[in-house]
Design a protein around this motif. Structure first.
Motif, PDB file in Angstrom:
ATOM      1  N   HIS A  27      42.520 -52.512  27.602  1.00 17.82           N
ATOM      2  CA  HIS A  27      41.491 -52.214  26.617  1.00 17.82           C
ATOM      3  C   HIS A  27      40.336 -51.469  27.277  1.00 17.82           C
ATOM      4  O   HIS A  27      39.324 -51.200  26.658  1.00 17.82           O
ATOM      5  CB  HIS A  27      40.993 -53.509  25.960  1.00 17.82           C
ATOM      6  N   SER A  28      40.506 -51.156  28.565  1.00 19.85           N
ATOM      7  CA  SER A  28      39.382 -50.559  29.273  1.00 19.85           C
ATOM      8  C   SER A  28      39.587 -49.062  29.470  1.00 19.85           C
ATOM      9  O   SER A  28      40.536 -48.636  30.117  1.00 19.85           O
ATOM     10  CB  SER A  28      39.225 -51.248  30.627  1.00 19.85           C
ATOM     11  N   VAL A  29      38.680 -48.276  28.907  1.00 20.82           N
ATOM     12  CA  VAL A  29      38.799 -46.818  29.056  1.00 20.82           C
ATOM     13  C   VAL A  29      38.734 -46.379  30.504  1.00 20.82           C
ATOM     14  O   VAL A  29      39.348 -45.396  30.885  1.00 20.82           O
ATOM     15  CB  VAL A  29      37.696 -46.036  28.291  1.00 20.82           C
ATOM     16  N   GLN A  30      37.976 -47.132  31.323  1.00 24.07           N
ATOM     17  CA  GLN A  30      37.879 -46.751  32.738  1.00 24.07           C
ATOM     18  C   GLN A  30      39.253 -46.738  33.386  1.00 24.07           C
ATOM     19  O   GLN A  30      39.531 -45.938  34.263  1.00 24.07           O
ATOM     20  CB  GLN A  30      37.005 -47.736  33.531  1.00 24.07           C
ATOM     21  N   HIS A  31      40.136 -47.632  32.923  1.00 24.48           N
ATOM     22  CA  HIS A  31      41.451 -47.721  33.534  1.00 24.48           C
ATOM     23  C   HIS A  31      42.310 -46.515  33.218  1.00 24.48           C
ATOM     24  O   HIS A  31      43.264 -46.234  33.921  1.00 24.48           O
ATOM     25  CB  HIS A  31      42.163 -48.992  33.082  1.00 24.48           C
ATOM     26  N   ALA A  32      41.947 -45.845  32.165  1.00 22.25           N
ATOM     27  CA  ALA A  32      42.735 -44.680  31.774  1.00 22.25           C
ATOM     28  C   ALA A  32      42.656 -43.573  32.818  1.00 22.25           C
ATOM     29  O   ALA A  32      43.506 -42.702  32.864  1.00 22.25           O
ATOM     30  CB  ALA A  32      42.270 -44.186  30.409  1.00 22.25           C
ATOM     31  N   ASP A  33      41.654 -43.628  33.731  1.00 21.47           N
ATOM     32  CA  ASP A  33      41.547 -42.596  34.779  1.00 21.47           C
ATOM     33  C   ASP A  33      42.742 -42.535  35.704  1.00 21.47           C
ATOM     34  O   ASP A  33      42.986 -41.511  36.310  1.00 21.47           O
ATOM     35  CB  ASP A  33      40.467 -42.876  35.827  1.00 21.47           C
ATOM     36  N   VAL A  34      43.318 -43.691  35.976  1.00 23.61           N
ATOM     37  CA  VAL A  34      44.309 -43.718  37.052  1.00 23.61           C
ATOM     38  C   VAL A  34      45.723 -43.476  36.539  1.00 23.61           C
ATOM     39  O   VAL A  34      46.638 -43.358  37.331  1.00 23.61           O
ATOM     40  CB  VAL A  34      44.287 -45.052  37.838  1.00 23.61           C
ATOM     41  N   VAL A  35      45.892 -43.415  35.239  1.00 22.09           N
ATOM     42  CA  VAL A  35      47.250 -43.256  34.725  1.00 22.09           C
ATOM     43  C   VAL A  35      47.570 -41.786  34.488  1.00 22.09           C
ATOM     44  O   VAL A  35      46.685 -40.934  34.456  1.00 22.09           O
ATOM     45  CB  VAL A  35      47.475 -44.063  33.426  1.00 22.09           C
ATOM     46  N   GLY A  36      48.852 -41.511  34.344  1.00 18.69           N
ATOM     47  CA  GLY A  36      49.272 -40.137  34.107  1.00 18.69           C
ATOM     48  C   GLY A  36      49.410 -39.835  32.620  1.00 18.69           C
ATOM     49  O   GLY A  36      49.564 -38.670  32.240  1.00 18.69           O
ATOM     50  N   ARG A  37      49.328 -40.879  31.823  1.00 14.78           N
ATOM     51  CA  ARG A  37      49.552 -40.669  30.391  1.00 14.78           C
ATOM     52  C   ARG A  37      48.886 -41.790  29.614  1.00 14.78           C
ATOM     53  O   ARG A  37      48.952 -42.957  30.007  1.00 14.78           O
ATOM     54  CB  ARG A  37      51.057 -40.690  30.153  1.00 14.78           C
TER      55      ARG A  37
END
Ligand SMILES: Nc1ncnc2c1ncn2[C@@H]1O[C@H](COP(=O)(O)OP(=O)(O)O)[C@@H](O)[C@H]1O
Ligand SMILES: [Mg+2]
Length: 231
Positions: A199-209
């Motif tokens: 649920h954390s947008v910050q975590h979206a940085d490390v993913v490829g998709r």
């Protein structure tokens, strides 16, 4: 390659019917790191559970490497999960009365791995998540982030090619959440397919998709250049 086609999931209780997923198509290629995001109740866990064959769709098909999993019996699905999938949950689900090493070893006990090899595998996987120095501790003696890393080690010890994580940082503060995320990112670097609900947008940085769900439907599916994780 994981492939969901036209997946709908309806939960029926005596007086309520909830459509948790509506006509979801999703393909995930080997080696991807995917985040699934969206508001509470939008169907993220349902989607992850279907990917993990812990739940079955009401309609639609699920196949892996071209092999259809939908409609297979529970014994076949259980064998598939044991061979291919490592699960990581929000609550770490460690056994309090066992040591870190024993908790991880538990995942190998029913696989007829000889004790000596078991020990070698467990120690290797604990080192890999940076928890080798805590092998004799009990879960309660560790921070939340460390406990989750042990849970990741437990998921990894059977050498799954796919890691499914449902809000793995949901019970952690941001520092420990970041540690867990770094661990997942490095596993992905080593070749594992990782699908993570967050649920954390910050975590979206490390993913490829990044796949966004609303009311059971995919509303956005963006590839992104993965930012290197500082660790
Ligand atoms: N076992 C179940 N029985 C009935 N309804 C369920 C069940 N599991 C989930 N739901 C409902 O399906 C919807 C999606 O749930 P879920 O996948 O857990 O959402 P999320 O993980 O995004 O919060 C919610 O409305 C939830 O209440
Ligand atoms: Mg959920």
């Amino acid at each position: 390659m994981l492939e969901l086609k036209g997946i709908t999931k309806v939960y029926r209780t005596v007086d309520v019917e909830t459509t948790a997923l509506r006509d979801v198509d999703l393909s995930v290629t080997d080696g991807e790191f995917v985040a699934i995001m969206g508001p509470s109740g939008c169907g993220k866990s349902t989607l992850l559970n279907i990917l993990g064959t812990l739940d079955t769709p009401t309609s639609g098909t699920y196949s892996i490497n071209g092999e259809l999993l939908t409609g297979r019996n529970e014994k076949t699905l259980a064998a598939f999960r044991r061979r291919h999938i490592g699960f990581v949950f929000q609550s770490f689900n460690l056994v309090d009365t066992l040591s870190v090493r024993e908790n991880v070893e538990l995942a190998l006990l029913y696989r007829r791995v000889k004790p000596k090899l078991r020990r070698t595998k467990v120690d290797a996987v604990l080192d890999r998540v940076g928890m080798g120095h805590r092998a004799r501790h009990r879960p309660a003696q560790l921070s939340g982030g460390q406990q989750q890393r042990v849970a990741i080690a437990r998921a990894l010890v059977s050498e799954p090619s796919i890691i499914l994580a449902d809000e793995p940082t949901g019970n952690l503060d941001s520092h420990h959440g970041r540690e867990v995320l770094d661990t997942l990112a490095s596993l992905n670097d080593e070749g594992a397919t990782v699908i993570m609900v967050t649920h954390s947008v910050q975590h979206a940085d490390v993913v490829g998709r990044l796949v966004s769900l609303r009311d059971g439907a995919i509303v956005a599916d963006e590839s992104r250049r993965r930012r290197l994780v500082a660790s």
